[in-house]
Write a protein that holds these residues in place. Structure first.
Motif, PDB file in Angstrom:
ATOM      1  N   LYS A   1      24.803  33.497  17.878  1.00  0.00           N
ATOM      2  CA  LYS A   1      24.337  34.000  16.595  1.00  0.00           C
ATOM      3  C   LYS A   1      22.995  33.330  16.345  1.00  0.00           C
ATOM      4  O   LYS A   1      22.882  32.102  16.425  1.00  0.00           O
ATOM      5  CB  LYS A   1      25.320  33.640  15.481  1.00  0.00           C
ATOM      6  N   CYS A   2      21.975  34.137  16.079  1.00  0.00           N
ATOM      7  CA  CYS A   2      20.621  33.622  15.892  1.00  0.00           C
ATOM      8  C   CYS A   2      20.065  34.051  14.550  1.00  0.00           C
ATOM      9  O   CYS A   2      20.413  35.101  14.024  1.00  0.00           O
ATOM     10  CB  CYS A   2      19.704  34.147  16.991  1.00  0.00           C
ATOM     11  N   LEU A   3      19.165  33.242  14.024  1.00  0.00           N
ATOM     12  CA  LEU A   3      18.475  33.543  12.784  1.00  0.00           C
ATOM     13  C   LEU A   3      17.015  33.811  13.110  1.00  0.00           C
ATOM     14  O   LEU A   3      16.341  32.983  13.728  1.00  0.00           O
ATOM     15  CB  LEU A   3      18.595  32.368  11.810  1.00  0.00           C
ATOM     16  N   CYS A   4      16.545  34.980  12.694  1.00  0.00           N
ATOM     17  CA  CYS A   4      15.149  35.358  12.908  1.00  0.00           C
ATOM     18  C   CYS A   4      14.294  34.782  11.784  1.00  0.00           C
ATOM     19  O   CYS A   4      14.787  34.517  10.685  1.00  0.00           O
ATOM     20  CB  CYS A   4      15.038  36.882  12.929  1.00  0.00           C
ATOM     21  N   GLU A   5      13.002  34.604  12.063  1.00  0.00           N
ATOM     22  CA  GLU A   5      12.069  34.138  11.027  1.00  0.00           C
ATOM     23  C   GLU A   5      12.091  35.047   9.801  1.00  0.00           C
ATOM     24  O   GLU A   5      11.840  34.597   8.690  1.00  0.00           O
ATOM     25  CB  GLU A   5      10.640  34.104  11.574  1.00  0.00           C
ATOM     26  N   CYS A   6      12.396  36.336   9.990  1.00  0.00           N
ATOM     27  CA  CYS A   6      12.408  37.302   8.880  1.00  0.00           C
ATOM     28  C   CYS A   6      13.645  37.149   8.000  1.00  0.00           C
ATOM     29  O   CYS A   6      13.737  37.752   6.939  1.00  0.00           O
ATOM     30  CB  CYS A   6      12.312  38.725   9.409  1.00  0.00           C
ATOM     31  N   GLY A   7      14.624  36.338   8.440  1.00  0.00           N
ATOM     32  CA  GLY A   7      15.828  36.097   7.649  1.00  0.00           C
ATOM     33  C   GLY A   7      17.053  36.855   8.131  1.00  0.00           C
ATOM     34  O   GLY A   7      18.154  36.615   7.649  1.00  0.00           O
ATOM     35  N   ASN A   8      16.900  37.768   9.070  1.00  0.00           N
ATOM     36  CA  ASN A   8      18.029  38.528   9.605  1.00  0.00           C
ATOM     37  C   ASN A   8      18.743  37.741  10.699  1.00  0.00           C
ATOM     38  O   ASN A   8      18.133  36.927  11.379  1.00  0.00           O
ATOM     39  CB  ASN A   8      17.558  39.862  10.188  1.00  0.00           C
ATOM     40  N   HIS A   9      20.036  38.036  10.851  1.00  0.00           N
ATOM     41  CA  HIS A   9      20.819  37.453  11.944  1.00  0.00           C
ATOM     42  C   HIS A   9      20.949  38.478  13.065  1.00  0.00           C
ATOM     43  O   HIS A   9      20.985  39.675  12.823  1.00  0.00           O
ATOM     44  CB  HIS A   9      22.221  37.066  11.471  1.00  0.00           C
ATOM     45  N   THR A  10      21.008  37.995  14.287  1.00  0.00           N
ATOM     46  CA  THR A  10      21.228  38.836  15.448  1.00  0.00           C
ATOM     47  C   THR A  10      22.110  38.084  16.429  1.00  0.00           C
ATOM     48  O   THR A  10      22.241  36.866  16.345  1.00  0.00           O
ATOM     49  CB  THR A  10      19.883  39.232  16.109  1.00  0.00           C
ATOM     50  N   TYR A  11      22.745  38.814  17.326  1.00  0.00           N
ATOM     51  CA  TYR A  11      23.601  38.215  18.341  1.00  0.00           C
ATOM     52  C   TYR A  11      22.982  38.502  19.699  1.00  0.00           C
ATOM     53  O   TYR A  11      22.685  39.656  20.024  1.00  0.00           O
ATOM     54  CB  TYR A  11      25.020  38.779  18.245  1.00  0.00           C
ATOM     55  N   THR A  12      22.761  37.457  20.481  1.00  0.00           N
ATOM     56  CA  THR A  12      22.052  37.573  21.745  1.00  0.00           C
ATOM     57  C   THR A  12      22.846  36.903  22.852  1.00  0.00           C
ATOM     58  O   THR A  12      23.406  35.825  22.655  1.00  0.00           O
ATOM     59  CB  THR A  12      20.656  36.915  21.629  1.00  0.00           C
ATOM     60  N   ARG A  13      22.882  37.551  24.014  1.00  0.00           N
ATOM     61  CA  ARG A  13      23.589  36.991  25.171  1.00  0.00           C
ATOM     62  C   ARG A  13      22.819  35.811  25.745  1.00  0.00           C
ATOM     63  O   ARG A  13      21.590  35.778  25.719  1.00  0.00           O
ATOM     64  CB  ARG A  13      23.777  38.068  26.226  1.00  0.00           C
ATOM     65  N   THR A  14      23.544  34.856  26.290  1.00  0.00           N
ATOM     66  CA  THR A  14      22.946  33.644  26.856  1.00  0.00           C
ATOM     67  C   THR A  14      21.879  33.971  27.889  1.00  0.00           C
ATOM     68  O   THR A  14      20.807  33.384  27.902  1.00  0.00           O
ATOM     69  CB  THR A  14      24.027  32.754  27.495  1.00  0.00           C
ATOM     70  N   LYS A  15      22.151  34.930  28.748  1.00  0.00           N
ATOM     71  CA  LYS A  15      21.202  35.219  29.826  1.00  0.00           C
ATOM     72  C   LYS A  15      19.859  35.724  29.318  1.00  0.00           C
ATOM     73  O   LYS A  15      18.859  35.593  29.994  1.00  0.00           O
ATOM     74  CB  LYS A  15      21.806  36.172  30.853  1.00  0.00           C
ATOM     75  N   GLU A  16      19.814  36.286  28.114  1.00  0.00           N
ATOM     76  CA  GLU A  16      18.534  36.723  27.552  1.00  0.00           C
ATOM     77  C   GLU A  16      17.623  35.525  27.283  1.00  0.00           C
ATOM     78  O   GLU A  16      16.411  35.618  27.407  1.00  0.00           O
ATOM     79  CB  GLU A  16      18.746  37.527  26.272  1.00  0.00           C
ATOM     80  N   PHE A  17      18.219  34.395  26.912  1.00  0.00           N
ATOM     81  CA  PHE A  17      17.451  33.174  26.693  1.00  0.00           C
ATOM     82  C   PHE A  17      17.075  32.515  28.023  1.00  0.00           C
ATOM     83  O   PHE A  17      15.929  32.162  28.254  1.00  0.00           O
ATOM     84  CB  PHE A  17      18.251  32.156  25.876  1.00  0.00           C
ATOM     85  N   THR A  18      18.059  32.357  28.886  1.00  0.00           N
ATOM     86  CA  THR A  18      17.848  31.589  30.106  1.00  0.00           C
ATOM     87  C   THR A  18      16.997  32.332  31.136  1.00  0.00           C
ATOM     88  O   THR A  18      16.380  31.706  31.981  1.00  0.00           O
ATOM     89  CB  THR A  18      19.195  31.186  30.743  1.00  0.00           C
ATOM     90  N   LYS A  19      16.933  33.645  31.062  1.00  0.00           N
ATOM     91  CA  LYS A  19      16.113  34.433  31.991  1.00  0.00           C
ATOM     92  C   LYS A  19      14.723  34.703  31.416  1.00  0.00           C
ATOM     93  O   LYS A  19      13.904  35.311  32.077  1.00  0.00           O
ATOM     94  CB  LYS A  19      16.788  35.774  32.328  1.00  0.00           C
ATOM     95  N   GLY A  20      14.481  34.291  30.153  1.00  0.00           N
ATOM     96  CA  GLY A  20      13.165  34.467  29.548  1.00  0.00           C
ATOM     97  C   GLY A  20      12.883  35.908  29.127  1.00  0.00           C
ATOM     98  O   GLY A  20      11.731  36.330  29.112  1.00  0.00           O
ATOM     99  N   ASN A  21      13.908  36.661  28.749  1.00  0.00           N
ATOM    100  CA  ASN A  21      13.721  38.049  28.374  1.00  0.00           C
ATOM    101  C   ASN A  21      13.355  38.257  26.907  1.00  0.00           C
ATOM    102  O   ASN A  21      13.175  39.384  26.486  1.00  0.00           O
ATOM    103  CB  ASN A  21      14.993  38.858  28.693  1.00  0.00           C
TER     104      ASN A  21
END
Length: 66
Positions: free
Chosen positions: A44-64
């Motif tokens: 669960k992530c918080l965007c600078e705009c204030g919205n929450h989003t859910y992102t898979r681990t590989k999106e972070f670790t692969k630099g996507n």
């Protein structure tokens, strides 16, 4: 033949991303997401705009993420 079990936070390859910042997203908490017969490692992530989003681990670790 038994199902393989995704151990999430207890898995040896688990990387704790809580509190890390990726672009405009700050990781808030680990969120195991159930997809059909398996659990996907999500965050669960918080965007600078204030919205929450859910992102898979590989999106972070692969630099996507931008």
């Amino acid at each position: 033949m038994g199902k393989s079990v995704n151990q999430g936070a207890n898995h040896p390859k688990f990387v704790d991303l809580k509190g890390k910042v990726f672009g405009k997203l700050t990781v808030v908490e680990y969120y195991p997401k159930q997809d059909k017969n398996r659990i996907t490692w999500c965050w669960k992530c918080l965007c600078e705009c204030g919205n929450h989003t859910y992102t898979r681990t590989k999106e972070f670790t692969k630099g996507n993420l931008v």
